[in-house]
Design an enzyme around this catalytic site. Structure first.
Site, PDB file in Angstrom:
ATOM      1  N   THR A  37       0.839  -1.190   0.000  1.00 24.82           N
ATOM      2  CA  THR A  37       0.000   0.000   0.000  1.00 24.82           C
ATOM      3  C   THR A  37       0.878   1.246   0.000  1.00 24.82           C
ATOM      4  OG1 THR A  37      -1.657  -1.190   1.266  1.00 24.82           O
ATOM      5  CG2 THR A  37      -1.622   1.179   1.568  1.00 24.82           C
ATOM      6  N   THR A  79      -0.095   0.990   7.023  1.00 26.83           N
ATOM      7  CA  THR A  79       0.105  -0.061   6.020  1.00 26.83           C
ATOM      8  C   THR A  79       0.291  -1.398   6.728  1.00 26.83           C
ATOM      9  OG1 THR A  79       1.607  -0.873   4.309  1.00 26.83           O
ATOM     10  CG2 THR A  79       2.582   0.534   5.965  1.00 26.83           C
TER      11      THR A  79
HETATM   12  N1  GLY Z   1      -3.311  -2.564   4.129  1.00 27.74           N
HETATM   13  C1  GLY Z   1      -3.912  -2.853   2.896  1.00 27.74           C
HETATM   14  C2  GLY Z   1      -4.991  -3.831   2.976  1.00 27.74           C
HETATM   15  O1  GLY Z   1      -5.021  -4.674   3.864  1.00 27.74           O
HETATM   16  O2  GLY Z   1      -5.843  -3.766   2.135  1.00 27.74           O
END
Ligand code: GLY
Length: 316
Positions: free
Chosen positions: A185, A235
């Site tokens: 991310t 993230t």
């Molecule tokens: N951190 C990104 C997700 O789990 O979608």
């Protein structure tokens, strides 16, 4: 007061990342940092700076957002993004996008042009058409690399997280995805020279995720949050970040217990399961913190008076 900016490219980093996989991502972080720094130096608002940085990262196929978004179990993409202005607490979020080139900018339009905060799936796509943002055929996102990642995850019968906790996987055989192929991310936080805070986060989610799955990124207070104390972008494993309300907890600790940004963020990241969570944060006073309980996190930061930094693993 001086400006400050921090960004991440995900917490999906194994211990041994080969140079051919590491270098383009470090270069991508450096370029994105330059975009943000140059915006803040030219007196752009924190909100404009974080949007510009996240667009830059969305356009870079080495990160799991925009062009580099990973694939769902049926081989399609469902991207999501969020943006928030600290002073006003105005925010916008989108989920389930399959054609929008820059989801973060659509999130900003939801914030600025609708009475709502969060649009998803067909409604979000229709809003994108109505606003005339750049869209492409869904096949634009279905790259050879992403098909390979999905096939690896399917072969291993896994929903591949953008970071795989060590307890669950330690090598390629365990994860089903080659080391260095895990993408993260992206997110950015900034404070401008007027003390305005902003945050933005964008993601393709998880490899082989169920259709319709929503992660932490677009959920205000989980993956993304800003107020007049701090701006946070998280993230890692979305389900854990949602359970721990990571981004809002950092702000709440600062507001209600007078903790510094660093202490608040350390406490929250420590409270999340080992190997699941990282964040970047900036305070109204220009303090930056970038803690993580994963092996590494792609990250970069700069302040008006300090030395820019790009890093992956824990600093010595
Ligand atoms: N951190 C990104 C997700 O789990 O979608």
């Amino acid at each position: 007061m001086g400006w400050a900016i921090a960004l991440h490219g995900g917490a999906g980093v194994p211990k041994n990342l080969p140079p051919e996989r590491r270098k383009p991502r470090e270069e991508g972080l450096r370029r994105a940092l330059e975009v943000g720094v140059s915006a803040l130096k030219s007196h752009a608002s924190a909100l404009d700076a974080v949007e510009l940085v996240v667009r830059e990262l969305e356009n870079n196929p080495h990160f799991n957002a925009g062009k580099g978004s990973v694939l769902n179990s049926n081989g399609s993409v469902e991207m999501e993004a969020c943006i928030m202005d600290g002073n006003t607490k105005n925010c916008g979020a989108v989920s389930g996008l399959s054609t929008v080139v820059n989801p973060v900018s659509l999130a900003r339009l939801v914030m600025e042009k609708t009475p709502h905060i969060y649009l998803g799936f067909a409604g979000a796509e229709a809003f994108a058409r109505e606003q005339g943002v750049e869209t492409v055929d869904p096949s634009h996102f279905i790259t050879k690399e992403n098909i390979e990642r999905l096939n690896h995850a399917k072969d291993a019968n896994r929903v591949q997280l953008d970071y795989t906790p060590p307890s669950q996987a330690t090598n390629e055989k365990d994860t089903g995805v080659p080391e260095g192929d895990k993408l993260g991310t992206v997110g950015c936080v900034a404070v401008d020279s007027h003390g305005n805070l902003a945050t933005a986060t964008s993601t393709g989610g998880l490899v082989n995720k169920m259709i319709g799955r929503i992660g932490d990124t677009p959920i205000i207070g989980a993956g993304t949050y800003a107020n007049s104390f701090c701006a946070i972008s998280a993230t890692g494993v979305g389900e854990e970040i949602i359970r721990c309300t990571v981004a809002r907890d950092v702000a709440a600790l600062m507001e209600y217990t007078n903790l510094s940004l660093k202490d608040a963020a350390d406490q929250v990241v420590k409270g999340a399961s080992e190997g699941t969570t990282g964040l970047v944060g900036v305070s109204a006073g220009g303090e930056i913190t970038m803690p993580f309980n994963t092996i590494g996190m792609f990250r970069a930061c700069a302040t008006e008076d300090g030395v820019p930094e790009v890093a992956i693993w824990p600093s010595l």
